[in-house]
Design a protein around this motif. Structure first.
Motif, PDB file in Angstrom:
ATOM      1  N   PRO A 163       3.455   4.604   7.935  1.00 43.82           N
ATOM      2  CA  PRO A 163       3.196   4.540   6.487  1.00 43.82           C
ATOM      3  C   PRO A 163       3.386   5.884   5.787  1.00 43.82           C
ATOM      4  O   PRO A 163       3.955   5.935   4.696  1.00 43.82           O
ATOM      5  CB  PRO A 163       1.729   4.084   6.417  1.00 43.82           C
ATOM      6  CG  PRO A 163       1.440   3.455   7.737  1.00 43.82           C
ATOM      7  CD  PRO A 163       2.288   4.167   8.730  1.00 43.82           C
ATOM      8  N   GLU A 201       0.829  -1.204   0.000  1.00 48.39           N
ATOM      9  CA  GLU A 201       0.000   0.000   0.000  1.00 48.39           C
ATOM     10  C   GLU A 201       0.869   1.262   0.000  1.00 48.39           C
ATOM     11  O   GLU A 201       0.565   2.246  -0.688  1.00 48.39           O
ATOM     12  CB  GLU A 201      -0.923   0.005   1.219  1.00 48.39           C
ATOM     13  CG  GLU A 201      -1.858   1.209   1.251  1.00 48.39           C
ATOM     14  CD  GLU A 201      -2.708   1.261   2.504  1.00 48.39           C
ATOM     15  OE1 GLU A 201      -3.440   2.256   2.664  1.00 48.39           O
ATOM     16  OE2 GLU A 201      -2.624   0.330   3.328  1.00 48.39           O
ATOM     17  N   ILE A 202       1.975   1.243   0.764  1.00 50.76           N
ATOM     18  CA  ILE A 202       2.895   2.384   0.789  1.00 50.76           C
ATOM     19  C   ILE A 202       3.486   2.610  -0.595  1.00 50.76           C
ATOM     20  O   ILE A 202       3.557   3.751  -1.078  1.00 50.76           O
ATOM     21  CB  ILE A 202       4.007   2.135   1.822  1.00 50.76           C
ATOM     22  CG1 ILE A 202       3.422   2.087   3.241  1.00 50.76           C
ATOM     23  CG2 ILE A 202       5.094   3.199   1.728  1.00 50.76           C
ATOM     24  CD1 ILE A 202       4.399   1.626   4.301  1.00 50.76           C
ATOM     25  N   GLU A 256       6.123   6.482   2.867  1.00 52.78           N
ATOM     26  CA  GLU A 256       5.622   6.955   1.568  1.00 52.78           C
ATOM     27  C   GLU A 256       6.378   8.215   1.156  1.00 52.78           C
ATOM     28  O   GLU A 256       6.724   8.400  -0.013  1.00 52.78           O
ATOM     29  CB  GLU A 256       4.124   7.232   1.675  1.00 52.78           C
ATOM     30  CG  GLU A 256       3.485   7.653   0.366  1.00 52.78           C
ATOM     31  CD  GLU A 256       1.996   7.923   0.529  1.00 52.78           C
ATOM     32  OE1 GLU A 256       1.491   8.828  -0.168  1.00 52.78           O
ATOM     33  OE2 GLU A 256       1.350   7.245   1.355  1.00 52.78           O
ATOM     34  N   GLN A 257       6.680   9.071   2.128  1.00 56.20           N
ATOM     35  CA  GLN A 257       7.451  10.288   1.870  1.00 56.20           C
ATOM     36  C   GLN A 257       8.859   9.949   1.371  1.00 56.20           C
ATOM     37  O   GLN A 257       9.365  10.574   0.438  1.00 56.20           O
ATOM     38  CB  GLN A 257       7.512  11.117   3.157  1.00 56.20           C
ATOM     39  CG  GLN A 257       8.123  12.481   3.021  1.00 56.20           C
ATOM     40  CD  GLN A 257       8.103  13.247   4.345  1.00 56.20           C
ATOM     41  OE1 GLN A 257       7.701  12.722   5.384  1.00 56.20           O
ATOM     42  NE2 GLN A 257       8.531  14.494   4.319  1.00 56.20           N
ATOM     43  N   ASP A 271       1.542   9.253  -6.227  1.00 51.16           N
ATOM     44  CA  ASP A 271       1.941  10.619  -5.918  1.00 51.16           C
ATOM     45  C   ASP A 271       2.912  11.168  -6.961  1.00 51.16           C
ATOM     46  O   ASP A 271       2.864  12.356  -7.312  1.00 51.16           O
ATOM     47  CB  ASP A 271       2.571  10.661  -4.519  1.00 51.16           C
ATOM     48  CG  ASP A 271       2.881  12.080  -4.072  1.00 51.16           C
ATOM     49  OD1 ASP A 271       2.035  12.957  -4.269  1.00 51.16           O
ATOM     50  OD2 ASP A 271       3.982  12.296  -3.533  1.00 51.16           O
ATOM     51  N   ASN A 280       0.821   4.040  -3.086  1.00 49.55           N
ATOM     52  CA  ASN A 280       0.529   5.463  -2.838  1.00 49.55           C
ATOM     53  C   ASN A 280       1.669   6.360  -3.305  1.00 49.55           C
ATOM     54  O   ASN A 280       1.438   7.448  -3.846  1.00 49.55           O
ATOM     55  CB  ASN A 280       0.259   5.692  -1.354  1.00 49.55           C
ATOM     56  CG  ASN A 280      -1.073   5.127  -0.911  1.00 49.55           C
ATOM     57  OD1 ASN A 280      -1.953   4.862  -1.723  1.00 49.55           O
ATOM     58  ND2 ASN A 280      -1.224   4.929   0.386  1.00 49.55           N
ATOM     59  N   ALA A 281       2.914   5.918  -3.079  1.00 52.91           N
ATOM     60  CA  ALA A 281       4.068   6.717  -3.517  1.00 52.91           C
ATOM     61  C   ALA A 281       4.107   6.825  -5.040  1.00 52.91           C
ATOM     62  O   ALA A 281       4.396   7.893  -5.593  1.00 52.91           O
ATOM     63  CB  ALA A 281       5.361   6.101  -2.987  1.00 52.91           C
ATOM     64  N   ALA A 313       8.503   8.366  -2.241  1.00 55.14           N
ATOM     65  CA  ALA A 313       8.100   9.392  -3.202  1.00 55.14           C
ATOM     66  C   ALA A 313       9.258  10.350  -3.491  1.00 55.14           C
ATOM     67  O   ALA A 313       9.441  10.793  -4.631  1.00 55.14           O
ATOM     68  CB  ALA A 313       6.888  10.156  -2.681  1.00 55.14           C
TER      69      ALA A 313
END
Length: 574
Positions: free
Chosen positions: A325, A290-291, A329-330, A298, A294-295, A333
């Motif tokens: 998370p 999921e991480i 993700e940061q 983004d 999402n990245a 990304a």
């Protein structure tokens, strides 16, 4: 006289023989009787061979201490008149005094640094082999050492070249008492303007002070305020039917630029957090997939903007982590964004995720410009931009990789890079695995934006009228009822009259701030269960904590993600 006494003293009095011995203490052997002649001061000298310890001349110590204090005061007077950074060290290399230029240029707190060993200052940044060798030579050979040049890196990753000169003090003395150490700032890294080479005062942004942190927080807030209505207006435009291709293209350009500006503002806030060591993570058991998804979502617009091909190789079975998370993700990304920005258009970016043993590996590989060899040792330092300083086409403040390293380390992991000029880069980070949960976890995916049939009443409180109105128009377009208010006192009156289901509340309001409004509303029985959402430019950990203490349910940062806001509103309706 008591024969069991351990100590006997003899004193020198005014008017007695000046040759009489000064104050001394004699320790007698256990069980030994004291003879008559021992009680006489003059009999002490011939008894020293029978003592367990040699005689200790207290007066000599007092004289030495007075001499040291006078030397220190003299040296202090000298260096206080010099604009170049100077410090005074004792024989154990403890910092006894530093002049104002030293404390200012190197962000050293005077009280904390006093009597601290030089090599322990600034997290060991002065603990360098050339500095150790220089001071060891001064201590052992009692001779000056000139022009030792070293590169100093502060705890905040600010970098400069300094030239150091050490002198024994006093000069030509039989016994070395102090070391004078002069530090000349020769060159400041062009990417790190943290030092004032005149020695008169520090560059303000290089100082790690509460004023600087407050300035960055205020700057972030003021930049977020105008971004919020722009983002809401963009969302509103995207909901309009029959949008022409020209309108779609123009809106897409604005969206990309808003995302870029948001990243810059986020970086500003992270600079402040890193300088204070205030970055925190909230670990939960979560699926890595999921991480990753999402990245990718983004960064996908940026990859498409440059025409890059994204290749993914993700291990098919679930990988679970004990992690934050949002922070991971940061990290991912950021690495994907860097790969996109520093790869020529039409390049390739690949993402590999796999579990090996008790850890997972995540690699971001690109076919980009690569990294210069001289930059590699400090690629994870803050404000590192290499030779791209004057080529700002790719933007950024140069703290992304430093932040990524810090976040990975807070998760118990590590990060590295393999790169060469013209051969692309391979950034890999490694994290400890967590056991898979025994129960089934249902992960809710992102929902598409669209109109809802809702009677939910939302009150928007924001002194930025453009921001309040555009958000209100957007919520009306989505099917909610909306009311806008622009100050604290009026919002309380309006809430009692309107009876909203949800209150979206700015923090920096005139009259009463958002925290005060929330507290006053929570005191009313009819507002005990009303959902209050802070939507603000203040996003520090302290701000979030104050929201919780004020009875605010959610703390969103401007410009807020519409999908996140919709999920919050959906929870109220259910």
């Amino acid at each position: 006289m008591d024969n069991n006494a351990d100590l006997e003293s003899s004193t020198s009095k005014k008017g007695t023989n000046p040759d009489q011995p000064s104050l001394k203490f004699v320790k007698k052997r256990a069980g030994e009787a004291m003879s008559d002649d021992q009680s006489h001061p003059g009999a002490l000298d011939h008894r020293t061979k029978d003592l367990e310890h040699p005689l200790h001349d207290v007066t000599g110590d007092v004289k030495t201490e007075l001499k040291d204090s006078r030397l220190l005061a003299l040296a202090g007077e000298i260096i206080s008149t010099i604009q170049q950074p100077y410090v005074i060290l004792d024989r154990e290399l403890r910092l006894r005094l530093g002049n104002s230029a030293f404390h200012a240029n190197f962000s050293v707190d005077e009280k904390d640094a006093r009597n601290e060993v030089l090599f322990r200052l600034a997290n060991g940044q002065w603990d360098l082999p050339p500095v150790r060798s220089m001071l060891e030579r001064v201590l052992k050979q009692r001779e000056p050492v000139d022009n030792i040049q070293v590169e100093y890196v502060s705890p905040q990753a600010q970098r400069c070249t300094v030239r150091m000169t050490a002198r024994p003090f006093p000069v030509d003395a039989d016994r070395l008492d102090l070391v004078l150490l002069a530090i000349e700032i020769v060159n400041v890294d062009s990417t790190s303007q943290a030092f004032d080479v005149t020695g008169e005062r520090p560059s303000e942004l290089g100082m790690q002070t509460p004023q600087k942190d407050e300035f960055l927080a205020l700057l972030s807030h003021e930049l977020r305020n105008p971004m919020a209505p722009i983002a809401s207006a963009l969302e509103l435009l995207g909901l309009q039917p029959n949008e022409s291709k020209t309108q779609q293209h123009a809106r897409a350009i604005i969206e990309r630029q808003v995302r870029q500006l948001k990243r810059v503002i986020d970086d500003l806030q992270e600079v402040s957090r890193m300088s204070r060591g205030a970055i925190q993570i909230e670990k939960v058991r979560c699926p890595l997939r999921e991480i990753v998804d999402n990245a990718i979502e983004d960064v996908r617009p940026l990859l498409e903007q440059f025409g890059h091909q994204l290749e993914t190789s993700i291990q098919p079975h679930s990988i679970w982590l004990e992690a934050d998370p949002a922070r991971l993700e940061q990290v991912l990304a950021n690495l994907l964004s860097n790969a996109a920005k520093f790869t020529n258009p039409g390049g390739r970016v690949s993402l590999t995720v796999r579990a090996t043993g008790d850890q997972c590996e995540i690699h971001v590989v690109d076919t980009g410009v690569g990294i210069e060899p001289e930059l590699m040792p400090r690629i994870f330092d803050s404000f590192t931009t290499g030779n791209r300083l004057h080529d700002r086409t790719n933007g950024g403040l140069g703290i992304g990789l430093s932040l990524a390293k810090r976040l990975v380390e807070l998760h118990g992991g590590r990060i590295n890079v393999i790169s060469a000029p013209g051969q692309g880069s391979d950034f890999g980070f490694f994290l400890p695995l967590s056991a898979s949960p025994q129960h089934r976890v249902v992960v809710r995916g992102k929902e598409s934006k669209g109109r809802v049939d809702s009677s939910l009443k939302v009150m928007i409180v924001d002194d930025n009228e453009d921001g309040a109105q555009t958000l209100g128009m957007l919520l009306l377009q989505l099917g909610y009822e909306a009311l806008t208010v622009h100050d604290g006192p009026t919002s309380i009156e309006a809430a009692l009259d309107y009876r909203p289901d949800v209150i979206i509340l700015d923090i920096g309001l005139p009259g009463l701030n958002g925290y005060e409004v929330a507290k006053k509303l929570r005191q009313q029985p009819e507002f005990e269960k009303v959902l209050i959402v802070a939507m603000t430019g203040y996003g520090d950990d302290n701000d979030r904590q104050r929201s919780i203490e004020s009875g605010i349910n959610h703390h969103l940062i401007k410009p807020s993600d519409l999908e996140k806001l919709q999920r919050i509103l959906d929870e109220v309706e259910r």
